[in-house]
Design a protein around this motif. Structure first.
Motif, mmCIF file in Angstrom:
data_model
loop_
_atom_site.group_PDB
_atom_site.id
_atom_site.type_symbol
_atom_site.label_atom_id
_atom_site.label_comp_id
_atom_site.label_asym_id
_atom_site.label_seq_id
_atom_site.Cartn_x
_atom_site.Cartn_y
_atom_site.Cartn_z
ATOM 1 N N GLY A 178 40.462 46.298 43.770
ATOM 2 C CA GLY A 178 39.264 46.930 44.157
ATOM 3 C C GLY A 178 38.191 45.952 43.602
ATOM 4 N N ILE A 179 37.105 46.218 44.020
ATOM 5 C CA ILE A 179 35.943 45.273 43.741
ATOM 6 C C ILE A 179 35.662 45.176 41.978
ATOM 7 C CG2 ILE A 179 33.537 44.499 43.896
ATOM 8 C CD1 ILE A 179 34.936 44.235 46.634
ATOM 9 N N LEU A 180 35.612 46.364 41.400
ATOM 10 C CA LEU A 180 35.236 46.224 39.964
ATOM 11 C C LEU A 180 36.546 45.855 39.124
ATOM 12 C CD1 LEU A 180 33.117 49.592 39.923
ATOM 13 C CD2 LEU A 180 32.526 47.007 39.857
ATOM 14 N N ALA A 181 37.809 45.751 39.653
ATOM 15 C CA ALA A 181 38.761 45.463 39.000
ATOM 16 C C ALA A 181 39.335 44.047 39.048
ATOM 17 C CB ALA A 181 39.994 46.246 38.982
ATOM 18 N N ASN A 182 38.660 43.169 39.990
ATOM 19 C CA ASN A 182 39.240 42.007 40.420
ATOM 20 C C ASN A 182 38.743 41.043 39.337
ATOM 21 O OD1 ASN A 182 39.994 39.601 41.569
ATOM 22 N ND2 ASN A 182 39.701 40.448 43.979
ATOM 23 N N ARG A 183 39.651 40.377 38.822
ATOM 24 C CA ARG A 183 39.228 39.368 37.687
ATOM 25 C C ARG A 183 38.938 38.119 38.179
ATOM 26 N NH1 ARG A 183 44.030 40.519 33.117
ATOM 27 N NH2 ARG A 183 43.431 38.228 32.579
ATOM 28 N N MET A 184 39.182 38.021 39.655
ATOM 29 C CA MET A 184 38.928 36.547 40.370
ATOM 30 C C MET A 184 37.313 36.494 40.042
ATOM 31 S SD MET A 184 39.756 33.753 42.226
ATOM 32 C CE MET A 184 41.381 34.026 43.086
ATOM 33 N N TYR A 185 36.568 37.577 40.252
ATOM 34 C CA TYR A 185 34.953 37.520 40.168
ATOM 35 C C TYR A 185 34.585 37.153 38.695
ATOM 36 C CZ TYR A 185 35.776 40.228 44.417
ATOM 37 O OH TYR A 185 36.090 40.737 45.641
ATOM 38 N N ASN A 186 35.451 37.161 37.729
ATOM 39 C CA ASN A 186 35.199 36.723 36.274
ATOM 40 C C ASN A 186 35.649 35.430 36.465
ATOM 41 O OD1 ASN A 186 33.967 37.204 33.746
ATOM 42 N ND2 ASN A 186 36.155 37.352 32.985
ATOM 43 N N GLY A 187 36.016 34.610 37.263
ATOM 44 C CA GLY A 187 36.588 33.192 37.030
ATOM 45 C C GLY A 187 38.015 33.197 36.553
ATOM 46 N N GLU A 188 38.925 34.133 36.719
ATOM 47 C CA GLU A 188 40.184 34.201 36.550
ATOM 48 C C GLU A 188 40.988 34.503 37.678
ATOM 49 O OE1 GLU A 188 41.152 36.322 32.328
ATOM 50 O OE2 GLU A 188 39.573 37.401 33.398
ATOM 51 N N TYR A 189 42.024 33.274 37.957
ATOM 52 C CA TYR A 189 42.720 33.386 39.089
ATOM 53 C C TYR A 189 44.244 33.670 38.605
ATOM 54 C CZ TYR A 189 45.834 31.908 42.971
ATOM 55 O OH TYR A 189 46.849 31.747 43.988
ATOM 56 N N ILE A 190 44.700 35.097 39.012
ATOM 57 C CA ILE A 190 45.907 35.462 38.543
ATOM 58 C C ILE A 190 46.991 35.387 39.702
ATOM 59 C CG2 ILE A 190 47.239 37.463 37.640
ATOM 60 C CD1 ILE A 190 44.446 38.383 36.346
ATOM 61 N N TRP A 191 48.284 34.865 39.195
ATOM 62 C CA TRP A 191 49.233 34.685 40.397
ATOM 63 C C TRP A 191 50.548 35.315 39.818
ATOM 64 C CZ3 TRP A 191 51.560 34.358 44.866
ATOM 65 C CH2 TRP A 191 52.981 33.811 44.793
ATOM 66 N N ASN A 192 51.254 35.867 40.526
ATOM 67 C CA ASN A 192 52.589 36.649 40.313
ATOM 68 C C ASN A 192 52.333 37.906 39.434
ATOM 69 O OD1 ASN A 192 55.623 36.521 40.420
ATOM 70 N ND2 ASN A 192 55.628 36.017 38.159
ATOM 71 N N ARG A 193 51.261 38.704 39.873
ATOM 72 C CA ARG A 193 50.984 39.760 39.022
ATOM 73 C C ARG A 193 51.849 40.850 39.530
ATOM 74 N NH1 ARG A 193 44.973 41.876 37.388
ATOM 75 N NH2 ARG A 193 45.435 43.773 36.310
ATOM 76 N N SER A 194 52.598 40.737 40.670
ATOM 77 C CA SER A 194 53.392 41.981 41.253
ATOM 78 C C SER A 194 54.474 41.202 42.215
ATOM 79 C CB SER A 194 52.456 42.841 41.978
ATOM 80 O OG SER A 194 51.865 42.478 42.823
ATOM 81 N N LYS A 195 55.223 41.933 42.504
ATOM 82 C CA LYS A 195 56.455 41.584 43.425
ATOM 83 C C LYS A 195 56.528 42.666 44.530
ATOM 84 C CE LYS A 195 59.908 42.379 39.953
ATOM 85 N NZ LYS A 195 61.098 41.725 39.389
#
Length: 414
Positions: free
Chosen positions: A190-207
């Protein structure tokens, strides 16, 4: 019969639901061919449990299976061992391929490159050794708009209504929904939960893993210790002060909800809420969307509730008791009369005649269960008694009882 070709182009052999495979199995059950030629066994499946099951189905239908590349032939002695080994090899191949792919994507993520998946607000750009992301200015301004309005106290539902009224394209096309804005804080959706918009790129959060019972893939969240997090200020869309204000409001809202639930002694249940009698069966007369339970007591238009008046102006709320009482009365009046009952009875009899079960399979099950039980009894008479003998005998007797009950049911059906 003329030769038939079954194929699943560009489809993984790991998938159980394949159009070509399903059609082939259906034709086999109807004896439309006698020999199946395959390139190799992995085209039937790469699951060491599923592939032998498919082979058993084909053998039961009298089909001979021949692998052109790997030399498998189900008419040859010892083919079961060969199929078992090749099934294990196929599954190990998938595991190895998945591990190598994941390792390669992890390397991309660690170096700051795109490892797949583009969030709303960004676009993919090709570079010399892969792909990277850059901000999509048009989409980014609407992300900032959403954050500003939420921080100002407006609800995700109201924000979705405004976006739809301004005809802003939604991330997946169509119209905006309040769930696309608020999303899932735990999963980062969701838009408000996406930490990419805060400049944080997260990989491998789920599988994604396959449920062995259903064959469907299920998303599993990885522990945070396994996440790959890169701080990439060049991808920041939301100013830090605005991001913090929004997260503070989200946290305050969640704490308030928890207090209310504790006060009312209601516990949030996992997954979806309860199903009601006419869930998924009612349709809004204005927009054609689902007419669903929108509060504790009433049905209403889901499109109006989640997407706003710009999508549907139908504000009508109907008490659940009124809906259920009137619809059930109508069903009773229309269906429960002599004419319709005779029509229904005739239709059921036709279906039963078309799919009348065969007693042959039940008879074979009885013979096999009797043979298994007799073998165990003979072993006991010869003094071969182990701690598992009694359990095996009880299981054999249970199988025999089930088979005999099935036969009795079929005889009564006939």
């Amino acid at each position: 019969p003329d030769p038939a070709l079954y194929k699943d182009e560009a489809t993984s052999g790991a998938l159980l639901s394949r159009a070509g495979l399903n059609q082939m199995l259906d034709d086999a059950q109807h004896h439309r061919f006698a020999v199946l030629l395959i390139d190799d066994l992995t085209r039937l499946g790469r699951d060491m449990a599923e592939t032998p099951r498919i082979i058993k189905m084909l053998k039961f239908a009298g089909i001979r299976v021949i692998g052109i590349s790997d030399g498998v032939d189900t008419n040859r002695a010892g083919y079961k061992a060969e199929i078992g080994l090749r099934g294990i090899m196929g599954e190990m191949y998938l595991d190895d391929l998945a591990e190598k792919t994941h390792r390669g994507l992890t390397g991309q993520a660690l170096s700051g490159k795109s490892a797949g998946g583009i969030s709303y607000g960004y676009r993919s750009v090709a570079i010399d050794d892969g792909f990277t992301r850059e901000i999509d200015a048009e989409q980014a301004k609407w992300i900032v708009f959403i954050f500003e309005q939420y921080a100002a106290g407006y609800s995700p539902r109201k924000i979705a209504d405004w976006l739809n009224d301004m005809q802003v394209p939604a991330p997946r096309g169509g119209t905006w929904c309040q769930t696309a804005i608020y999303g899932n804080q735990k999963r980062g959706l969701g838009i408000l939960a996406n930490r990419m918009y805060n400049g944080e790129y997260i990989w491998n959060r789920s599988k994604w893993i396959k449920d062995p019972a259903t064959g469907k893939r299920k998303r599993i969240e990885n522990p945070e210790s396994e996440w790959v997090i890169n701080q990439m200020e060049q991808l920041r869309i939301v100013p830090r002060h605005l991001w913090l204000r929004v997260q503070q409001r989200i946290q305050a809202t969640r704490e308030h909800t928890s207090r209310m639930q504790r006060h009312s002694r209601r516990r949030p249940g996992p997954g979806q809420g309860p199903k009601y009698l006419f869930s998924g069966l009612l349709e809004c007369g204005c927009c054609g969307g689902n007419f669903v339970i929108v509060n504790r007591t009433s049905y209403g238009c889901a499109q109006h509730k989640d997407r706003g008046t710009s999508v549907c102006t139908n504000k009508l709320l109907v008490k659940r008791t009124i809906v259920e009482d009137r619809l059930l009365a109508g069903i009773k009046q229309e269906m429960l009369n002599d004419t319709n009952f005779r029509t229904f009875e005739q239709h059921v009899r036709q279906l039963l005649d078309q799919h009348r079960p065969d007693q042959g399979q039940a008879k074979r099950a009885i013979r096999e269960a009797e043979k298994e039980r007799d073998n165990i009894m003979e072993a006991i008479r010869q003094g071969i008694i182990t701690p598992s003998t009694r359990q095996a005998l009880e299981e054999a007797e249970q199988k025999l009882l089930q088979a005999m009950n099935q036969m009795e049911a079929l005889q009564a059906f006939q």
